[in-house]
Each structure stands twice: as structure tokens, then as C-alpha cells.
Design an enzyme around this catalytic site. Structure first.
Site, PDB file in Angstrom:
ATOM      1  N   GLN A 118     -20.078   7.298  15.618  1.00  0.00           N
ATOM      2  CA  GLN A 118     -19.966   6.020  14.914  1.00  0.00           C
ATOM      3  C   GLN A 118     -20.895   5.958  13.706  1.00  0.00           C
ATOM      4  O   GLN A 118     -21.806   6.785  13.568  1.00  0.00           O
ATOM      5  CB  GLN A 118     -20.300   4.879  15.886  1.00  0.00           C
ATOM      6  N   ASP A 134     -30.484   0.545  21.756  1.00  0.00           N
ATOM      7  CA  ASP A 134     -31.581  -0.008  20.955  1.00  0.00           C
ATOM      8  C   ASP A 134     -32.833  -0.249  21.800  1.00  0.00           C
ATOM      9  O   ASP A 134     -33.924  -0.438  21.257  1.00  0.00           O
ATOM     10  CB  ASP A 134     -31.134  -1.298  20.257  1.00  0.00           C
ATOM     11  N   GLU A 163     -26.496   6.118  27.576  1.00  0.00           N
ATOM     12  CA  GLU A 163     -26.110   5.820  26.179  1.00  0.00           C
ATOM     13  C   GLU A 163     -25.384   7.052  25.635  1.00  0.00           C
ATOM     14  O   GLU A 163     -25.904   8.158  25.700  1.00  0.00           O
ATOM     15  CB  GLU A 163     -27.380   5.508  25.373  1.00  0.00           C
ATOM     16  N   ASP A 208     -21.345  10.053  28.417  1.00  0.00           N
ATOM     17  CA  ASP A 208     -20.276   9.055  28.377  1.00  0.00           C
ATOM     18  C   ASP A 208     -20.321   8.290  29.706  1.00  0.00           C
ATOM     19  O   ASP A 208     -20.070   8.866  30.775  1.00  0.00           O
ATOM     20  CB  ASP A 208     -18.938   9.793  28.195  1.00  0.00           C
ATOM     21  N   ASP A 265     -24.354  -3.143  28.237  1.00  0.00           N
ATOM     22  CA  ASP A 265     -24.730  -3.658  26.911  1.00  0.00           C
ATOM     23  C   ASP A 265     -23.987  -2.813  25.885  1.00  0.00           C
ATOM     24  O   ASP A 265     -24.546  -1.916  25.258  1.00  0.00           O
ATOM     25  CB  ASP A 265     -26.250  -3.541  26.749  1.00  0.00           C
ATOM     26  N   SER A 266     -22.703  -3.122  25.726  1.00  0.00           N
ATOM     27  CA  SER A 266     -21.831  -2.230  24.948  1.00  0.00           C
ATOM     28  C   SER A 266     -21.636  -2.731  23.528  1.00  0.00           C
ATOM     29  O   SER A 266     -21.976  -3.858  23.189  1.00  0.00           O
ATOM     30  CB  SER A 266     -20.459  -2.170  25.629  1.00  0.00           C
ATOM     31  N   ASP A 304     -18.408  -3.289  20.642  1.00  0.00           N
ATOM     32  CA  ASP A 304     -17.142  -4.016  20.794  1.00  0.00           C
ATOM     33  C   ASP A 304     -16.081  -3.100  21.431  1.00  0.00           C
ATOM     34  O   ASP A 304     -16.244  -1.885  21.470  1.00  0.00           O
ATOM     35  CB  ASP A 304     -16.665  -4.501  19.409  1.00  0.00           C
TER      36      ASP A 304
HETATM   37  N1  SPD Z   1     -19.559  -8.381  18.843  1.00  0.00           N
HETATM   38  C1  SPD Z   1     -20.922  -7.967  18.927  1.00  0.00           C
HETATM   39  C2  SPD Z   1     -21.230  -7.442  20.269  1.00  0.00           C
HETATM   40  C3  SPD Z   1     -22.520  -6.719  20.266  1.00  0.00           C
HETATM   41  C4  SPD Z   1     -22.948  -6.442  21.619  1.00  0.00           C
HETATM   42  N2  SPD Z   1     -23.946  -5.426  21.766  1.00  0.00           N
HETATM   43  C5  SPD Z   1     -25.147  -5.659  21.119  1.00  0.00           C
HETATM   44  C6  SPD Z   1     -26.122  -4.608  21.406  1.00  0.00           C
HETATM   45  C7  SPD Z   1     -27.454  -5.187  21.565  1.00  0.00           C
HETATM   46  N3  SPD Z   1     -28.239  -4.424  22.436  1.00  0.00           N
END
Ligand code: SPD
Length: 280
Positions: free
Chosen positions: A35, A90, A110, A141, A159-160, A162
Site C-alpha cells: 500500500q 501504528d 500486522e 497476513d 484495528d484494520s 478500510d
Molecule cells: N475509514 C478509516 C478507518 C481507519 C481505521 N484504522 C485506523 C488505524 C488506527 N490505528
């Protein structure tokens, strides 16, 4: 980027809307194997991380997201000793999980090592989450990683990004079934489940299949001004515990958003969400 502005408008779900933040400059632009990763400094929101042109976080409001994705499930499970974070490159979710003294082991799965590397350099107030001795990071993965784990975790936090690109498989029914198998008998899962204004079909489909997998399924909200629509929600899926009647008053240090009142209030949804989560 328009000169002097970050414009996040590439997501088709936004139907012509965009989020526009006044920039002080680009700090990082990298195309990883998976990405596009960007970090900007901004005039009002601190540093901002974008992945594939979509805002993932700003330093000014990330606490409202990370505190709610973490402290809701960890305040419901009575003894969350082993926690898995899926995504979370993050470090913000890990930073919140390690505030719980009952947590003994945290696995972070991750897919993209470069997200962690970029955040370690530019977002140390989040990436400090990786420095705790209880945290171990796996660059794999998660859709494959989870298949190898059976009855292991008390809590799984997804914590993904989109549901497009590498994050897409984390919104599928088979992933939720694999997480169910990876949990202990009283396990809890919380997943980033997008905005109720922009993703009603997605949330409906999550609820339709999750009601056939987990005994308790809820959607709850937080407020994040730099996300399109200013709000984002989470699915709470549990084998046993109810997010309201099983809430514990754990004393968690240094929080800015989460309180037990916010916890309870976050499960109160507007009227239109009734049909979205009914599962019919
Ligand atoms: N549409 C935004 C969704 C973002 C979700 N993940 C944010 C990562 C923060 N750790």
C-alpha cells in the site's frame, strides 16, 4: 495533494465528500509491497498518517479511536491475559492495551512491516506501544495467521484499514469464524467497523453473519473529527460477556476519552441503525 492541503477523497464510499486538512508539509511518502503510506505534518491536527489516500489517524484525535477500540473489550473481559491485535501497525492500540496490568501477552499481527517502521520514526507517541516487553509483533497476513491459532486469546482487536486493499479479507465471514475458533471459551472480539453513515450495507452484512457465530453482537460508536462523517463504529462480538451488564470498573491510568459513562453511552445508537443491525 493540493498545494498546502491534504485532500482525502479517493474512497468511493464518500460519494464526492472529502476531508481536507491544512498541511505544513510531507514528511514521508512510501509505496510498500502492499500500500501507499504517507505522513504529513498539519497546522491543527499534528502529524497525520494516510494509507492508500485514506486518513488512518491524526495525532490530535487518535486517542478517541484507540481508547475505544481497546478499553471497551478490556473493561468487559474479567481477566484479559492474552490479547491479539490484528493490524494496528501504528502502535496506538498496543499502547492502550499495555495500560492494563492484567494483560500478560500481546500479539500484534500486522501485514506491512513498513507501516511499523514509518510510525516508529514519525509517530513515536503511538509506536511506543511496541516497546512494552509483553508485546510481540508478527509480520504476517492475519487471515492466515489466525487459522493456526485455536482457543488461545481472551480478546482479539481488529484495528484494520478500510475494506479495500489488504484489509478486505478482515471483513469476511470466514475471518470472523476463524477468530471465534482462536478465542478461549469466554473470548471477546472488537473490530473496526466503519462509519454508520457511509457503510450501512457493510455493517448489515457483518451483523447478519456474526449473529450466527457469536452469542452477543453489538455495534458501538466513537467520535473522530478527522474521519469522514466524524464518527466511526466497532463491532463487539462475544462468546459470553455482555458489554453493559459485564462492565467492570477497572482503573486505567491516563485516559482522555474513555470513561465508564462513555462506555455505556457508546452502545446507544440512532433510530436508523435498528434496521441496519437487526440481521434481517
Ligand atoms: N475509514 C478509516 C478507518 C481507519 C481505521 N484504522 C485506523 C488505524 C488506527 N490505528
Amino acid at each position: 495533494m493540493e498545494s498546502g492541503w491534504i485532500v482525502s477523497d479517493k474512497n468511493d464510499m464518500l460519494k464526492g465528500r472529502c476531508v481536507k486538512l491544512r498541511s505544513k508539509g510531507l514528511l514521508e511518502l512510501k509505496q510498500s509491497k502492499f500500500q501507499k503510506i504517507e505522513v504529513y505534518d498539519t497546522v491543527h491536527f499534528g502529524k497525520v498518517l494516510l494509507i492508500d489516500d485514506i486518513i488512518m489517524l491524526s495525532e490530535a484525535d487518535e486517542f478517541a479511536y484507540h481508547e475505544m477500540i481497546v478499553h471497551v473489550p478490556l473493561s468487559v473481559h474479567p481477566e484479559p491475559e492474552r490479547v491479539l491485535i490484528v493490524g494496528g501497525g501504528d502502535g496506538g492500540a498496543a499502547r492502550e492495551v499495555v495500560k492494563h496490568s492484567d494483560v500478560k501477552e500481546v500479539h500484534v499481527c500486522e501485514i506491512d512491516e513498513e507501516v511499523v517502521e514509518v510510525c516508529r520514526r514519525h509517530l513515536p507517541a503511538l509506536a511506543c506501544g511496541f516497546d512494552d516487553d509483553r508485546v510481540e509483533v508478527f509480520y504476517e497476513d492475519a487471515a492466515l495467521f489466525i487459522k493456526e491459532k485455536k482457543g488461545l486469546y481472551d480478546v482479539i482487536i481488529v484495528d484494520s484499514t478500510d475494506p479495500i486493499g489488504p484489509g478486505e479479507s478482515l471483513f469476511r465471514e470466514d475471518f470472523y469464524r476463524d477468530m471465534h475458533a482462536a478465542l478461549r471459551e469466554d473470548g471477546v472480539v472488537v473490530t473496526q467497523s466503519e462509519s454508520m453513515f457511509d457503510y450501512r450495507d457493510l455493517i448489515s452484512s457483518l451483523f447478519r453473519f456474526n449473529k450466527g457465530i457469536y452469542s452477543k453482537v453489538y455495534y458501538y460508536l466513537t467520535l473522530v473529527p478527522t474521519y469522514p462523517s466524524g464518527t466511526i463504529g466497532f463491532s463487539f462480538c462475544s462468546k459470553k460477556y455482555d458489554p453493559l451488564s459485564d462492565l467492570k470498573d477497572k482503573k486505567i491510568p491516563g485516559l482522555m476519552y474513555y470513561t465508564s459513562e462513555i462506555h455505556r453511552a457508546s452502545f446507544v445508537l440512532p433510530g436508523f441503525m435498528g434496521s441496519v443491525i437487526s440481521g434481517d
